[in-house]
Design a protein around this motif. Structure first.
Motif, PDB file in Angstrom:
ATOM      1  N   PRO A  53       0.792  -1.254  -0.162  1.00  0.00           N
ATOM      2  CA  PRO A  53      -0.042   0.140   0.219  1.00  0.00           C
ATOM      3  C   PRO A  53       0.913   1.194  -0.089  1.00  0.00           C
ATOM      4  O   PRO A  53       1.820   1.161   0.601  1.00  0.00           O
ATOM      5  CB  PRO A  53      -0.646  -0.486   1.044  1.00  0.00           C
ATOM      6  N   ASN A  54       0.720   2.124  -0.813  1.00  0.00           N
ATOM      7  CA  ASN A  54       1.194   3.286  -0.838  1.00  0.00           C
ATOM      8  C   ASN A  54       0.988   4.779   0.462  1.00  0.00           C
ATOM      9  O   ASN A  54       1.555   5.213   1.283  1.00  0.00           O
ATOM     10  CB  ASN A  54       0.608   4.305  -2.477  1.00  0.00           C
ATOM     11  N   CYS A  55      -0.876   4.043   1.002  1.00  0.00           N
ATOM     12  CA  CYS A  55      -0.884   5.200   1.920  1.00  0.00           C
ATOM     13  C   CYS A  55      -2.248   4.557   2.587  1.00  0.00           C
ATOM     14  O   CYS A  55      -2.599   3.987   2.457  1.00  0.00           O
ATOM     15  CB  CYS A  55      -2.019   6.541   1.629  1.00  0.00           C
ATOM     16  N   VAL A  56      -2.097   4.915   3.844  1.00  0.00           N
ATOM     17  CA  VAL A  56      -2.961   4.371   5.010  1.00  0.00           C
ATOM     18  C   VAL A  56      -3.251   4.899   5.477  1.00  0.00           C
ATOM     19  O   VAL A  56      -2.205   5.194   6.352  1.00  0.00           O
ATOM     20  CB  VAL A  56      -2.266   2.637   5.473  1.00  0.00           C
ATOM     21  N   ALA A  57      -4.288   4.364   6.343  1.00  0.00           N
ATOM     22  CA  ALA A  57      -4.965   5.567   7.888  1.00  0.00           C
ATOM     23  C   ALA A  57      -5.216   4.657   9.095  1.00  0.00           C
ATOM     24  O   ALA A  57      -5.636   3.412   8.613  1.00  0.00           O
ATOM     25  CB  ALA A  57      -6.371   6.056   7.655  1.00  0.00           C
ATOM     26  N   ASP A  58      -4.208   5.360  10.264  1.00  0.00           N
ATOM     27  CA  ASP A  58      -4.500   4.473  11.761  1.00  0.00           C
ATOM     28  C   ASP A  58      -6.332   5.697  12.138  1.00  0.00           C
ATOM     29  O   ASP A  58      -5.702   6.604  12.479  1.00  0.00           O
ATOM     30  CB  ASP A  58      -4.230   4.665  12.528  1.00  0.00           C
ATOM     31  N   ILE A  59      -7.244   4.774  12.066  1.00  0.00           N
ATOM     32  CA  ILE A  59      -8.220   5.957  12.406  1.00  0.00           C
ATOM     33  C   ILE A  59      -8.350   5.394  13.926  1.00  0.00           C
ATOM     34  O   ILE A  59      -9.306   4.687  14.333  1.00  0.00           O
ATOM     35  CB  ILE A  59      -9.663   6.284  11.394  1.00  0.00           C
ATOM     36  N   ALA A  60      -8.771   6.473  14.829  1.00  0.00           N
ATOM     37  CA  ALA A  60      -8.909   6.291  16.371  1.00  0.00           C
ATOM     38  C   ALA A  60      -7.519   5.857  16.203  1.00  0.00           C
ATOM     39  O   ALA A  60      -7.442   4.846  17.119  1.00  0.00           O
ATOM     40  CB  ALA A  60      -9.965   5.645  16.125  1.00  0.00           C
ATOM     41  N   CYS A  61      -6.291   6.437  15.820  1.00  0.00           N
ATOM     42  CA  CYS A  61      -4.915   6.030  16.058  1.00  0.00           C
ATOM     43  C   CYS A  61      -4.744   6.096  17.805  1.00  0.00           C
ATOM     44  O   CYS A  61      -3.763   5.167  18.137  1.00  0.00           O
ATOM     45  CB  CYS A  61      -4.554   6.768  15.367  1.00  0.00           C
ATOM     46  N   GLY A  62      -5.252   6.620  18.741  1.00  0.00           N
ATOM     47  CA  GLY A  62      -5.411   7.139  19.712  1.00  0.00           C
ATOM     48  C   GLY A  62      -3.703   7.247  20.602  1.00  0.00           C
ATOM     49  O   GLY A  62      -2.913   8.317  19.932  1.00  0.00           O
ATOM     50  N   PHE A  63      -2.979   6.653  20.998  1.00  0.00           N
ATOM     51  CA  PHE A  63      -1.794   7.426  21.444  1.00  0.00           C
ATOM     52  C   PHE A  63      -0.209   7.123  20.341  1.00  0.00           C
ATOM     53  O   PHE A  63       0.594   7.354  20.555  1.00  0.00           O
ATOM     54  CB  PHE A  63      -1.086   6.603  22.843  1.00  0.00           C
ATOM     55  N   GLY A  64      -1.456   6.429  19.429  1.00  0.00           N
ATOM     56  CA  GLY A  64       0.142   6.528  18.180  1.00  0.00           C
ATOM     57  C   GLY A  64       1.131   5.131  18.319  1.00  0.00           C
ATOM     58  O   GLY A  64       1.535   4.916  17.398  1.00  0.00           O
TER      59      GLY A  64
END
Length: 265
Positions: A53-64
């Motif tokens: 994948p080129n671009c991935v999102a972590d939605i509700a990433c919290g503390f990361g």
């Protein structure tokens, strides 16, 4: 202030309880929960790696804590959460040249103005939908952002293990929804997603319950999480792979329902 103490203070000040955690927080003794949270990100990184994948999102990433895992398999990563203070902590976890952090409330009616439609190859969103008044709205936003054929890997608590009060509502005050596998699949399918896999973390849930039984009968004197030596980042990562990595085995024994979905229309 040490990083672990700062994370704990922010979580306490904002009254998030156990819904915002960092698996690498040395002060948090709830080892089973930490392993399950990290195990989901290990799985999503391993699953997506083959698709480059080129671009991935972590939605509700919290503390990361999951962002570094996604940075290993994607050229660009986007971390999204509704709280600015939490995002400040997430910024310490990630590579700022590779990862963009955005503040957004999924229950808000507006979309993600900073992101282009069909710009994401995949979205990870763990233990998120149960917090929303309108989870269908969030899934519609996810579908809008994903490319055709893009992946959504998400998780919610299994209704079988969610405590309820006398009115039948979740006792966790932050949970607004209860999900079974069927209801979650129906919601995904109504919002342009096909369910490819259903996986779970039964081993950790079974071991947690066994540990609780042994404590009750005084066969053991303390929980495994009481051993501070097991909370080092290396050991937590090792145990997450060993005991809390999502699999297709005994899914109904898992506290969380984890779905690998794909945008189909």
């Amino acid at each position: 202030m040490k990083k672990e103490s700062k994370l704990r203070k922010i979580s306490t000040d904002l009254n998030f309880g156990q819904d915002y955690i960092d698996p690498f927080d040395l002060e948090n003794e709830n080892l089973w929960v930490k392993l399950e949270h990290l195990g989901r990100y290990l799985f999503v990184a391993d699953y997506l790696r083959r698709f480059k994948p080129n671009c991935v999102a972590d939605i509700a990433c919290g503390f990361g804590y999951g962002l570094p895992e996604l940075e290993q398999i994607a050229s660009r990563v986007i971390g999204i959460d509704c709280n600015a203070e939490i995002l400040e902590c997430a910024a310490q976890q990630c590579n700022s040249s590779q990862t963009q952090l955005l503040k957004h409330d999924l229950d808000a009616s507006d979309g993600f103005s900073e992101l282009c439609p069909s710009s994401l190859d995949a979205i990870a969103s763990f233990e998120t939908l149960e917090h929303l008044v309108d989870p269908a709205r969030a899934l519609s936003k996810f579908a809008h952002l994903l490319k055709q054929g893009g992946f959504l890997i998400c998780s919610v608590p299994n209704v079988l293990y969610e405590p309820r009060d006398q009115a039948g509502l979740p006792t966790n005050p932050y949970h607004k929804q209860l999900f079974s596998y069927k209801s979650l699949c129906n919601l995904l399918e109504k919002n342009k997603f096909r369910v490819n896999y259903r996986v779970g973390q039964a081993w950790s849930n079974i071991l947690f319950k066994r540990e609780s039984q042994l404590l009750k009968h005084r066969a053991i004197r303390q929980r495994i999480g009481d051993y501070s030596s097991l909370h080092s980042p290396e050991i937590v990562r090792h145990l997450s792979y060993l005991l809390a990595y999502p699999t297709v085995e005994d899914i109904d024994g898992s506290y969380s329902l984890i779905i690998v979905g794909q945008k189909v229309r």
